[in-house]
Design an enzyme around this catalytic site. Structure first.
Site, PDB file in Angstrom:
ATOM      1  N   LYS A  48       1.024  -1.704   0.177  1.00  0.00           N
ATOM      2  CA  LYS A  48       0.541  -0.263   0.426  1.00  0.00           C
ATOM      3  C   LYS A  48       0.865   1.146   0.186  1.00  0.00           C
ATOM      4  CE  LYS A  48      -2.142  -0.781   3.439  1.00  0.00           C
ATOM      5  NZ  LYS A  48      -1.627  -2.415   4.109  1.00  0.00           N
ATOM      6  N   THR A  49       1.915   1.648   1.236  1.00  0.00           N
ATOM      7  CA  THR A  49       2.745   2.352   1.046  1.00  0.00           C
ATOM      8  C   THR A  49       3.421   2.762  -0.376  1.00  0.00           C
ATOM      9  OG1 THR A  49       3.242   1.933   3.515  1.00  0.00           O
ATOM     10  CG2 THR A  49       4.362   3.429   2.592  1.00  0.00           C
ATOM     11  N   ASP A  71      -1.898   7.551   3.608  1.00  0.00           N
ATOM     12  CA  ASP A  71      -1.380   6.486   4.507  1.00  0.00           C
ATOM     13  C   ASP A  71      -2.252   5.729   5.758  1.00  0.00           C
ATOM     14  OD1 ASP A  71      -0.696   3.820   3.970  1.00  0.00           O
ATOM     15  OD2 ASP A  71       1.163   4.500   4.177  1.00  0.00           O
ATOM     16  N   GLU A  72      -2.430   5.258   5.620  1.00  0.00           N
ATOM     17  CA  GLU A  72      -2.818   4.245   6.793  1.00  0.00           C
ATOM     18  C   GLU A  72      -4.604   4.906   7.380  1.00  0.00           C
ATOM     19  OE1 GLU A  72      -0.764   2.264   9.077  1.00  0.00           O
ATOM     20  OE2 GLU A  72       0.811   1.972   7.937  1.00  0.00           O
ATOM     21  N   GLN A 118      -6.171  -2.655  10.460  1.00  0.00           N
ATOM     22  CA  GLN A 118      -4.694  -2.899  11.160  1.00  0.00           C
ATOM     23  C   GLN A 118      -5.357  -1.155  12.465  1.00  0.00           C
ATOM     24  OE1 GLN A 118      -0.957  -2.743   9.506  1.00  0.00           O
ATOM     25  NE2 GLN A 118      -1.932  -2.915   7.763  1.00  0.00           N
ATOM     26  N   ARG A 159       5.398  -8.024  10.794  1.00  0.00           N
ATOM     27  CA  ARG A 159       6.068  -7.166  11.114  1.00  0.00           C
ATOM     28  C   ARG A 159       7.255  -7.943   9.943  1.00  0.00           C
ATOM     29  NH1 ARG A 159       4.153  -3.265   9.561  1.00  0.00           N
ATOM     30  NH2 ARG A 159       1.884  -4.540   9.056  1.00  0.00           N
TER      31      ARG A 159
END
Ligand code: ATP
Ligand code: MG
Length: 731
Positions: A35-36, A220-221, A251, A608
């Site tokens: 995504k990032t 983002d996020e 998330q 992660r």
């Protein structure tokens, strides 16, 4: 035009998102799906292919570090200066807007950011001034109330309390707090967002200007935006802006701080023409890690639902280590890291993640013992250390003496004979006449209302600040800081402390001067009209809550799972996998969605990891000064058994029988629900404890001398006690 550098290394779905025609786009996808990466490539695409001016782009990320990386990556891809691009956190961008438009929102030019510690101090003082008893009216609760209201866009006047006494009192404290901040030109974090929103609401021509200019908004996020951030964004987008958001409902981990995952649904409702793109390939983790994370998160209800797969290797099983206590856990983790480094890998490849910041200390101890370099994120960061804040408070007074929070901090530091009584008299005068403390001091001196000793002490302070302002005005930033440290004789304040501590403080002050010497006014701050001093102070406040500097030195990384969001590491440890710690006790007791939020946090932690993941728990842990037994986290149970490999404690191998297998851990959990002849109490029975008072028996585990009982005390909450020593009586 060759655009392969923008599109190579993207899969079909990612390419679709990056090259989507103008309009609104939602990229909804799981962890590690790129995504990032897509967001960064989209910025580059807009500029290079769509010929959007860099001035027309606003990109929002969750941390300053992520913003820095985004800027760097974009610059690399496009080979242009990224200065005109607006990339930052919501807070950073709001701050910049307010600097440029301080007049329109009614802030003084030198307004100062109040970090959460200073905010709390100020609120505590107000609570005292209002004659409220702090044991009933805790300042933390007031802080929470105020910030939550601001996050919802509410001023005191908007809050309905309908004679609800608690809300009414907090609203009153909020009102007073607001007055103080207004007089001192102080702006806390939540206020940054609220004012930026009010700027749009109250200044249509300013809004119009930015609407025309910022045609492309990328976030983002997105799952962790709160109400006011989303409202701000929507207003800015208006009818013509193009909004590109990426996020993952699984998330969303900041609900406790007001984030609204519902914003994802709102977004789809508010922009019906949105193109939704799902990314399903994970590029980060091994198959094993991914399957484990997928299985865990499947236990949550009402997910938007997505399936992640990877073309990568299956990889190793997830290690699970049952330590006897937290020391043993730390020893094990550090031993693994040592082996990893001895095998030729880098320390910075390894991350230790935990639920609460207090858990870092033991790991640090063991890392030190092994001379392995490490870095803790989210501990007390440089700009939060008290001596650094003291020096900064003097510096803030150079910028703006009406900064009450700064005066409070240093008026008697080092001691100059200004007593608590004098200070509270001055506060009273300030409050009654609607002045800042600095102004009230001036008035009191003029009118000669202070006793002569107090007057001369206060006079000396006023002279000190005025002299500093004059003497240091044209100095470089580094020299200004050195100047305030020297002139104020600040180190004297630490004279009575043990020498080691004092030396550390002095070292930190030297480091502050160095930091100021190294400081270069960022182009975007210069564009916003900030002086070097203002820009430095703002950075210190905005970045206090976060990593800074040469963060990615070759060190083992220690941080909470919350701060690990968006990052990735080859080797990840999640420590303290115990019920009560993770998931956190509060969330277990909470009937709402807190437990699910903890599960999402666990999902964030696990995802992660790129190559190896190791989970650990301690059977006995000392917390808040007492030892407690805990059972393994329920999240461990939610991971398919075949993906886990239990590592046996070294000491246990010497024992004839090893009781710590995973299935037995499971039994232990199960056992608690099966009645046992040897238990003196029934489950659910009311009992009394000498210290904790009355409670109810919730569970038993272990046998013989080791039998533990869990009691939910009416006052003290749930506790595990060793039955043999607990001295429980039937109530
Ligand atoms: P998170 O949800 O954790 O924020 P994310 O969806 O933002 O994750 P990224 O951080 O963008 O994911 O990407 C995860 C990793 O996968 C990164 O190392 C990234 O470079 C890599 N990656 C992403 N897409 C591709 C691709 N198409 N080919 C190769 N590697 C990729
Ligand atoms: Mg990301």
């Amino acid at each position: 035009m060759d655009v392969s550098h923008l599109l190579d290394e993207l899969n079909d779905a990612q390419r679709e998102a990056v090259t989507a025609p103008s309009g609104h786009v939602l990229v909804l996808a799981g962890a590690g799906s790129g995504k990032t990466r897509v967001l960064v490539h989209r910025i580059a695409w807009l500029i290079q292919v769509e010929h959007v001016s860099p001035l027309g782009i606003l990109a929002v990320t969750f941390t300053n570090k992520a913003a820095g990386e985004m800027r760097h990556r974009t610059g690399e891809m496009l080979q242009i200066s990224t200065r005109p691009l607006w990339i930052g956190t919501f807070h950073g961008i709001a701050h910049r807007l307010l600097r440029m438009h301080h007049r329109e929102v009614g802030l003084p030019e030198g307004f100062q950011i109040l970090d959460s510690e200073d905010q709390l101090r100020l609120i505590r003082r107000i609570i005292r001034d209002e004659g409220l008893d702090e044991t009933h009216w805790p300042s933390r609760q007031a802080q929470w109330f105020i910030n939550a209201r601001k996050d919802e866009g509410q001023r005191p006047k908007h809050i309905e309390h309908n004679d609800h006494p608690v809300t009414a009192t907090w609203t009153h404290v909020y009102q007073r707090y607001q007055e103080y901040c207004h007089r001192g030109g102080l702006v806390d974090f939540a206020e940054l967002l609220l004012r930026a929103h009010e700027l749009w609401l109250e200044q249509p021509e300013v809004l119009d200007h930015y609407r025309k200019r910022l045609q492309h908004l990328l976030i983002d996020e997105f799952q962790d935006t709160n109400t006011i951030q989303y409202a701000w964004l929507r207003m800015l987008a208006g009818k013509s802006g193009n909004v590109f958001v990426v996020g993952d409902d699984d998330q969303s981990i900041y609900g406790w701080r007001g984030a609204k995952v519902e914003n994802v649904q709102l977004f789809v409702r508010d922009y019906p023409d949105v193109a939704t793109i799902r990314l399903e390939q994970n590029y980060r983790s091994t198959g094993t890690i991914l399957n484990a994370a997928n299985a865990l998160i499947a236990h949550n209800q009402g997910r938007m639902g997505k399936k992640l797969w990877t073309a990568g290797e299956t990889g190793k099983n997830i290690h699970l280590y049952a330590a006897y206590n937290e020391q043993e856990e730390a020893r094990y983790v550090i031993e693994c890291i040592k082996r990893w480094i001895d095998g030729g890998r880098k320390p910075s490849d390894a991350a230790i993640l935990y639920r609460t910041t207090a858990q870092s200390r033991l790991f640090e101890e063991y890392l030190l013992r092994e001379s392995i370099p490490y870095r803790v994120y989210g501990g007390q960061r440089f700009f939060e250390r008290s001596e650094v804040k003291d020096a900064l408070a003097y510096l803030r007074l150079l910028n703006n003496p009406n900064d009450d929070a700064a005066i409070e901090r240093v008026i008697n530091k080092p001691t100059r004979g200004i007593g608590e009584k004098t200070i509270s008299d001055l506060r009273l005068q300030a409050r009654e006449s609607g002045l800042s403390l600095w102004q009230a001091i001036g008035e009191s001196l003029k009118q000669g209302v202070l006793a002569s000793r107090a007057a001369s002490a206060v006079g000396a302070f006023v002279k000190l600040v005025s002299d500093m302002q004059e003497r240091l005005a044209d100095f470089t930033l580094g020299n200004q800081i050195q100047g305030v440290i020297d002139d104020s004789n600040l180190v004297q304040a630490y004279e009575k402390e043990p020498s080691e501590r004092r030396e550390t403080r002095e070292e930190n002050l030297r480091e502050l001067v160095n930091a100021a010497d190294r400081f270069i006014l960022p182009g975007e701050d210069a564009d916003a009209g900030l002086t070097e001093l203002q820009s430095f102070l703002s950075h210190a406040a905005l970045e206090a809550g976060e990593t800074q500097g040469e963060a990615w030195d070759d060190c083992v990384q220690l941080m909470t799972m919350h701060s690990a969001k968006g990052l990735e590491f080859p080797l990840v440890f999640i420590a303290g996998m115990e019920d009560g710690l993770f998931p956190h006790q509060r969330s277990i007791e909470d009937a709402g969605g807190r437990l699910e939020e903890e599960r999402r946090l666990c999902y964030v932690g696990m995802t992660r990891a790129r190559e190896e993941l190791c989970l650990s728990y301690a059977e006995v842990r000392r917390m808040h000064g007492s030892e407690s037994f805990s059972r393994p986290s329920r999240f461990i149970e939610e991971i398919p058994e075949e993906l886990i490999e239990e590592v046996r404690p070294r000491a246990a191998i010497q024992r004839p029988y090893v009781p710590a297998s995973r299935s037995q851990a499971r039994d232990r959990v199960a056992r608690t629900h099966v009645p046992n002849q040897a238990w003196p109490f029934k489950l659910g029975q009311p009992v009394v404890h000498k210290k904790f008072g009355e409670g109810t028996v919730m569970a038993f585990e272990g046998q013989g001398d080791h039998t533990r009982v869990q009691v939910n005390f009416d006052q003290a909450g749930a506790k595990w006690l060793v039955l043999a020593y607990a001295g429980l009586q039937a109530a």
